[in-house]
Design a protein around this motif. Structure first.
Motif, PDB file in Angstrom:
ATOM      1  N   UNK A 106      50.008 -35.321 -34.543  1.00 42.57           N
ATOM      2  CA  UNK A 106      48.796 -35.081 -33.754  1.00 42.57           C
ATOM      3  C   UNK A 106      48.980 -35.926 -32.501  1.00 42.57           C
ATOM      4  N   UNK A 107      49.482 -35.327 -31.464  1.00 40.25           N
ATOM      5  CA  UNK A 107      49.874 -36.095 -30.297  1.00 40.25           C
ATOM      6  C   UNK A 107      48.736 -36.291 -29.318  1.00 40.25           C
ATOM      7  N   UNK A 108      47.839 -35.334 -29.220  1.00 45.64           N
ATOM      8  CA  UNK A 108      46.765 -35.461 -28.251  1.00 45.64           C
ATOM      9  C   UNK A 108      45.620 -34.524 -28.592  1.00 45.64           C
ATOM     10  N   UNK A 109      44.552 -34.684 -27.861  1.00 45.29           N
ATOM     11  CA  UNK A 109      43.398 -33.795 -27.969  1.00 45.29           C
ATOM     12  C   UNK A 109      43.419 -32.921 -26.732  1.00 45.29           C
ATOM     13  N   UNK A 110      43.194 -31.638 -26.893  1.00 42.60           N
ATOM     14  CA  UNK A 110      43.190 -30.756 -25.722  1.00 42.60           C
ATOM     15  C   UNK A 110      42.105 -29.697 -25.865  1.00 42.60           C
ATOM     16  N   UNK A 111      41.663 -29.154 -24.727  1.00 40.94           N
ATOM     17  CA  UNK A 111      40.666 -28.078 -24.802  1.00 40.94           C
ATOM     18  C   UNK A 111      41.272 -26.847 -25.466  1.00 40.94           C
ATOM     19  N   UNK A 112      40.563 -26.298 -26.436  1.00 43.35           N
ATOM     20  CA  UNK A 112      41.014 -25.083 -27.121  1.00 43.35           C
ATOM     21  C   UNK A 112      39.841 -24.163 -27.358  1.00 43.35           C
ATOM     22  N   UNK A 113      40.113 -22.882 -27.247  1.00 36.33           N
ATOM     23  CA  UNK A 113      39.134 -21.885 -27.662  1.00 36.33           C
ATOM     24  C   UNK A 113      39.095 -21.891 -29.187  1.00 36.33           C
ATOM     25  N   UNK A 114      37.922 -21.699 -29.742  1.00 33.01           N
ATOM     26  CA  UNK A 114      37.831 -21.582 -31.192  1.00 33.01           C
ATOM     27  C   UNK A 114      36.679 -20.664 -31.552  1.00 33.01           C
ATOM     28  N   UNK A 115      36.704 -20.167 -32.771  1.00 38.66           N
ATOM     29  CA  UNK A 115      35.629 -19.367 -33.317  1.00 38.66           C
ATOM     30  C   UNK A 115      34.959 -20.209 -34.393  1.00 38.66           C
ATOM     31  N   UNK A 116      33.656 -20.488 -34.260  1.00 38.47           N
ATOM     32  CA  UNK A 116      32.978 -21.288 -35.287  1.00 38.47           C
ATOM     33  C   UNK A 116      33.236 -20.727 -36.683  1.00 38.47           C
ATOM     34  N   UNK A 117      33.571 -21.616 -37.611  1.00 38.76           N
ATOM     35  CA  UNK A 117      33.834 -21.203 -38.981  1.00 38.76           C
ATOM     36  C   UNK A 117      35.251 -20.717 -39.225  1.00 38.76           C
TER      37      UNK A 117
END
Length: 97
Positions: A68-79
């Motif tokens: 887990x190298x970093x946090x980045x903006x990602x699209x996601x679908x709740x659930x």
């Protein structure tokens, strides 16, 4: 589709130790899980509840292999879980190798 700052996990580098799952659960968000992966005894960590992530990066700090190298903006679908990167390589961000 919502966007959130989420942990980016490389399946290739994850050893399935679940330290990230433990810290995330202990701190409250309860975002990560370990799932079985063919040919691997312990499984691999992945983002199971993206909508719960508070983007604190605690999971990054405990990962012994830097999967887990970093946090980045990602699209996601709740659930819906975020899929693992199969052959992730970190070069100015994770790239599929």
């Amino acid at each position: 589709m919502p966007v959130a700052i989420l942990p980016d996990i490389s399946e290739q580098h994850c050893i399935g130790c679940a330290l990230c799952v433990e810290i995330c659960t202990a701190l409250g968000p309860d975002v990560l899980r370990v799932k079985p992966v063919e040919g691997w005894k312990r499984g691999k960590a992945f983002v199971f509840y993206p909508e719960r992530c508070i983007s604190d990066g605690a999971c990054i700090g405990v990962c012994p292999t830097k999967a887990i190298f970093w946090m980045r903006p990602m699209d996601y679908t709740p659930g819906q879980p975020i899929p693992l990167k199969k052959h992730g390589l970190f070069v100015k961000g994770w790239e599929e190798g």
